[in-house]
Motif scaffolding. Structure first.
Motif, PDB file in Angstrom:
ATOM      1  N   THR A  79       0.037  -0.935   1.225  1.00 19.17           N
ATOM      2  CA  THR A  79       0.548   0.436   1.122  1.00 19.17           C
ATOM      3  C   THR A  79       0.237   0.995  -0.272  1.00 19.17           C
ATOM      4  O   THR A  79      -0.201   2.134  -0.410  1.00 19.17           O
ATOM      5  CB  THR A  79       2.068   0.481   1.391  1.00 19.17           C
ATOM      6  N   ARG A  80       0.435   0.167  -1.298  1.00 21.38           N
ATOM      7  CA  ARG A  80       0.148   0.607  -2.676  1.00 21.38           C
ATOM      8  C   ARG A  80      -1.331   0.911  -2.842  1.00 21.38           C
ATOM      9  O   ARG A  80      -1.719   1.899  -3.458  1.00 21.38           O
ATOM     10  CB  ARG A  80       0.562  -0.469  -3.701  1.00 21.38           C
ATOM     11  N   LEU A  83      -2.250   4.200  -1.240  1.00 20.41           N
ATOM     12  CA  LEU A  83      -1.773   5.357  -2.001  1.00 20.41           C
ATOM     13  C   LEU A  83      -2.512   5.507  -3.331  1.00 20.41           C
ATOM     14  O   LEU A  83      -2.877   6.611  -3.727  1.00 20.41           O
ATOM     15  CB  LEU A  83      -0.264   5.241  -2.263  1.00 20.41           C
ATOM     16  N   ALA A 106      -3.049   9.276  -1.970  1.00 18.93           N
ATOM     17  CA  ALA A 106      -1.712   9.867  -2.063  1.00 18.93           C
ATOM     18  C   ALA A 106      -1.733  11.385  -1.886  1.00 18.93           C
ATOM     19  O   ALA A 106      -0.731  11.968  -1.478  1.00 18.93           O
ATOM     20  CB  ALA A 106      -1.051   9.495  -3.385  1.00 18.93           C
ATOM     21  N   GLU A 111       4.000   8.586   1.309  1.00 21.86           N
ATOM     22  CA  GLU A 111       4.260   7.148   1.206  1.00 21.86           C
ATOM     23  C   GLU A 111       4.810   6.588   2.521  1.00 21.86           C
ATOM     24  O   GLU A 111       4.397   5.529   2.981  1.00 21.86           O
ATOM     25  CB  GLU A 111       5.240   6.872   0.052  1.00 21.86           C
TER      26      GLU A 111
END
Ligand code: HEC
Length: 126
Positions: A79-80, A83, A106, A111
């Motif tokens: 996920t990081r 983004l 992002a 998120e």
């Protein structure tokens, strides 16, 4: 009578929205990925060539699922990366894809939606 009808329809819509969140459907995830621009660089099925018949720009999502299967923390880690983007100096897919790194997404996806999409990607089976 009309207002009762509207209330029932409204409640039904809410239930559908909540259950879609809890267990996102393939269709909803395809739509989200399309709207977020992911398919410019990714496919779901492996083996698709990229532009000019070269390697695909990014890894297919079924390969991503296989690569991270059973790895604790994969959900948060990916996920990081989705983004914030990945580093061209520490490519995880070097030699397997033609893209050097993934740009940060992002601007294109929230998120919460990124987390939902990643958990769907990780659930894909070969
Ligand atoms: C401009 C092209 C591009 C777009 C748009 C893009 N990606 Fe990527 N993505 C890549 C590349 C290139 C890699 C491989 C990075 C590497 O080698 O470490 C990658 C890797 C990944 C990975 C695996 C990360 C890892 O470190 O193993 C996931 C998951 C992923 N992308 C999901 C997404 C999602 C979800 C979206 C849409 C919100 C998206 N990507 C949009 C190019 C892109």
């Amino acid at each position: 009578m009309k207002s009762i009808h509207q209330a029932v329809v409204g409640a039904l819509g809410l239930t559908l929205a909540v259950s879609a969140l809890a267990n996102p459907t393939d269709d909803a995830m395809h739509k989200l990925a399309t709207e977020s621009g992911c398919f410019a660089c990714h496919s779901i099925e492996p083996g698709k060539a990229g532009p000019d018949g070269l390697k695909p720009v990014g890894p297919s999502w079924k390969e991503v699922a296989a690569q991270y299967a059973g790895k604790p923390g994969a959900q948060e880690f990916l996920t990081r990366i989705v983004l914030e983007g990945s580093s061209p100096y520490a490519s995880h897919w070097q030699g397997k894809v033609s893209g050097l790194a993934m740009p940060p997404n992002a601007v294109a996806i929230t998120e919460g939606n990124a987390r939902m999409l990643v958990s769907w990607i990780l659930s894909l089976k070969k």
